[in-house]
Design a protein around this motif. Structure first.
Motif, mmCIF file in Angstrom:
data_model
loop_
_atom_site.group_PDB
_atom_site.id
_atom_site.type_symbol
_atom_site.label_atom_id
_atom_site.label_comp_id
_atom_site.label_asym_id
_atom_site.label_seq_id
_atom_site.Cartn_x
_atom_site.Cartn_y
_atom_site.Cartn_z
ATOM 1 N N ASP A 12 -1.531 0.049 -10.500
ATOM 2 C CA ASP A 12 -1.326 1.498 -10.561
ATOM 3 C C ASP A 12 -0.109 1.909 -9.738
ATOM 4 O OD1 ASP A 12 -3.620 1.575 -12.099
ATOM 5 O OD2 ASP A 12 -4.892 2.353 -10.482
ATOM 6 N N ALA A 13 0.017 1.335 -8.559
ATOM 7 C CA ALA A 13 1.149 1.660 -7.684
ATOM 8 C C ALA A 13 2.471 1.213 -8.305
ATOM 9 C CB ALA A 13 0.961 1.013 -6.316
ATOM 10 N N ALA A 14 2.463 0.051 -8.971
ATOM 11 C CA ALA A 14 3.683 -0.407 -9.627
ATOM 12 C C ALA A 14 4.108 0.570 -10.718
ATOM 13 C CB ALA A 14 3.477 -1.805 -10.207
ATOM 14 N N LEU A 15 3.137 1.127 -11.440
ATOM 15 C CA LEU A 15 3.450 2.133 -12.458
ATOM 16 C C LEU A 15 4.025 3.395 -11.822
ATOM 17 C CD1 LEU A 15 3.409 3.156 -15.378
ATOM 18 C CD2 LEU A 15 1.049 3.895 -14.976
ATOM 19 N N ILE A 16 3.425 3.832 -10.752
ATOM 20 C CA ILE A 16 3.923 5.031 -10.058
ATOM 21 C C ILE A 16 5.339 4.777 -9.529
ATOM 22 C CG2 ILE A 16 3.594 6.538 -8.063
ATOM 23 C CD1 ILE A 16 0.520 6.006 -8.439
ATOM 24 N N ALA A 17 5.553 3.602 -8.943
ATOM 25 C CA ALA A 17 6.872 3.285 -8.401
ATOM 26 C C ALA A 17 7.933 3.231 -9.506
ATOM 27 C CB ALA A 17 6.837 1.958 -7.636
ATOM 28 N N ALA A 18 7.526 2.907 -10.731
ATOM 29 C CA ALA A 18 8.463 2.841 -11.854
ATOM 30 C C ALA A 18 8.753 4.211 -12.460
ATOM 31 C CB ALA A 18 7.906 1.906 -12.933
ATOM 32 N N ALA A 19 8.076 5.260 -11.999
ATOM 33 C CA ALA A 19 8.195 6.585 -12.610
ATOM 34 C C ALA A 19 9.632 7.087 -12.742
ATOM 35 C CB ALA A 19 7.329 7.590 -11.852
ATOM 36 N N PRO A 20 10.475 7.027 -11.708
ATOM 37 C CA PRO A 20 11.847 7.527 -11.889
ATOM 38 C C PRO A 20 12.613 6.763 -12.967
ATOM 39 C CG PRO A 20 11.357 7.315 -9.559
ATOM 40 C CD PRO A 20 10.226 6.653 -10.306
ATOM 41 N N THR A 21 12.422 5.464 -13.017
ATOM 42 C CA THR A 21 13.097 4.657 -14.035
ATOM 43 C C THR A 21 12.563 4.999 -15.419
ATOM 44 O OG1 THR A 21 13.413 2.882 -12.441
ATOM 45 C CG2 THR A 21 13.592 2.292 -14.772
ATOM 46 N N LEU A 22 11.244 5.133 -15.539
ATOM 47 C CA LEU A 22 10.643 5.490 -16.822
ATOM 48 C C LEU A 22 11.102 6.871 -17.278
ATOM 49 C CD1 LEU A 22 7.032 4.132 -16.256
ATOM 50 C CD2 LEU A 22 8.834 3.146 -17.693
ATOM 51 N N GLY A 60 0.779 -1.234 0.000
ATOM 52 C CA GLY A 60 0.000 0.000 0.000
ATOM 53 C C GLY A 60 0.805 1.275 0.000
ATOM 54 N N SER A 61 2.133 1.192 0.063
ATOM 55 C CA SER A 61 2.942 2.404 0.098
ATOM 56 C C SER A 61 4.067 2.333 -0.921
ATOM 57 C CB SER A 61 3.546 2.612 1.484
ATOM 58 O OG SER A 61 2.524 2.805 2.438
ATOM 59 N N ILE A 62 4.372 3.487 -1.463
ATOM 60 C CA ILE A 62 5.519 3.621 -2.341
ATOM 61 C C ILE A 62 6.594 4.327 -1.538
ATOM 62 C CG2 ILE A 62 6.399 4.682 -4.466
ATOM 63 C CD1 ILE A 62 3.509 4.470 -5.546
ATOM 64 N N CYS A 63 7.785 3.746 -1.515
ATOM 65 C CA CYS A 63 8.848 4.351 -0.710
ATOM 66 C C CYS A 63 10.163 4.348 -1.463
ATOM 67 C CB CYS A 63 8.996 3.651 0.641
ATOM 68 S SG CYS A 63 9.469 1.923 0.524
ATOM 69 N N HIS A 64 11.086 5.127 -0.918
ATOM 70 C CA HIS A 64 12.428 5.235 -1.473
ATOM 71 C C HIS A 64 13.416 4.966 -0.347
ATOM 72 C CE1 HIS A 64 16.045 6.679 -3.335
ATOM 73 N NE2 HIS A 64 16.178 7.605 -2.413
ATOM 74 N N GLY A 65 13.942 3.782 -0.336
ATOM 75 C CA GLY A 65 14.966 3.452 0.652
ATOM 76 C C GLY A 65 14.486 3.522 2.088
ATOM 77 N N TYR A 66 15.451 3.468 2.975
ATOM 78 C CA TYR A 66 15.161 3.496 4.401
ATOM 79 C C TYR A 66 16.135 4.434 5.083
ATOM 80 C CZ TYR A 66 12.280 -0.590 3.590
ATOM 81 O OH TYR A 66 11.316 -1.444 3.141
#
Length: 167
Positions: free
Chosen positions: A82-92, A38-44
């Motif tokens: 949808d979340a997987a697409l959003i999480a891929a945004a920087p790579t895309l 349920g969450s999109i995150c960047h590292g820890y």
């Protein structure tokens, strides 16, 4: 009497549209991003001795038609996609920038080839015209050379068209 269709505005050229997307999306949190429960995150990062995720966004599963809740996890296949697409945004975004640079390089190479072809074409045509002008019009070779000159012009015309130049 029918009215003619209203002309539709033409979209900006592809390089401009790509640059607009890149400009509008600059300054984001660097990737890669991940999606988990349920969450999109960047590292820890470590705060107060605890490892916590750097959150980018939370995904609301409850507004999806395929929402399910097993009492422990909420779940929605559509929200997960949808979340997987959003999480891929920087790579895309990075791939878009790379593809735009490759396209610009290919267009520059095409333009250089087109210019070289024009120079070669001008020299070849001029040479054939000079050869024909020096020949006796009644010589048996003259029609053959004239046909070769016309063939050369047609071939150069086809090459220009294949390279996207004016025909």
């Amino acid at each position: 009497m029918t009215t003619p269709p209203t002309p539709q505005p033409q979209p900006a050229p592809l390089p401009e549209r790509v640059q607009q997307v890149l400009d509008a999306t600059s300054g984001h949190t660097a990737g890669p991003w991940t999606y988990n429960e349920g969450s999109i995150c960047h590292g820890y990062e470590v705060r107060d001795g605890k490892r916590t995720a750097t959150w980018i966004a939370d995904i609301d599963h409850q507004n999806q038609d395929d929402y399910a809740d097993d009492g422990y996890h909420s779940y929605s296949p559509q929200a997960d996609r949808d979340a997987a697409l959003i999480a891929a945004a920087p790579t895309l975004r990075a791939l878009l920038a790379e593809a735009a640079a490759a396209l610009a390089a290919a267009e520059a190479e095409r333009d250089a080839l087109r210019a070289a072809l024009e120079r070669v074409n001008a020299v070849q045509v001029q040479w054939w015209e000079q050869v024909i002008a020096l020949m006796d019009p009644d010589a048996p070779e003259t029609p053959v050379l004239q046909e070769r000159a016309e063939t050369l012009k047609r071939c150069n015309h086809e090459l220009r068209a294949a390279l996207g130049g004016q025909s």
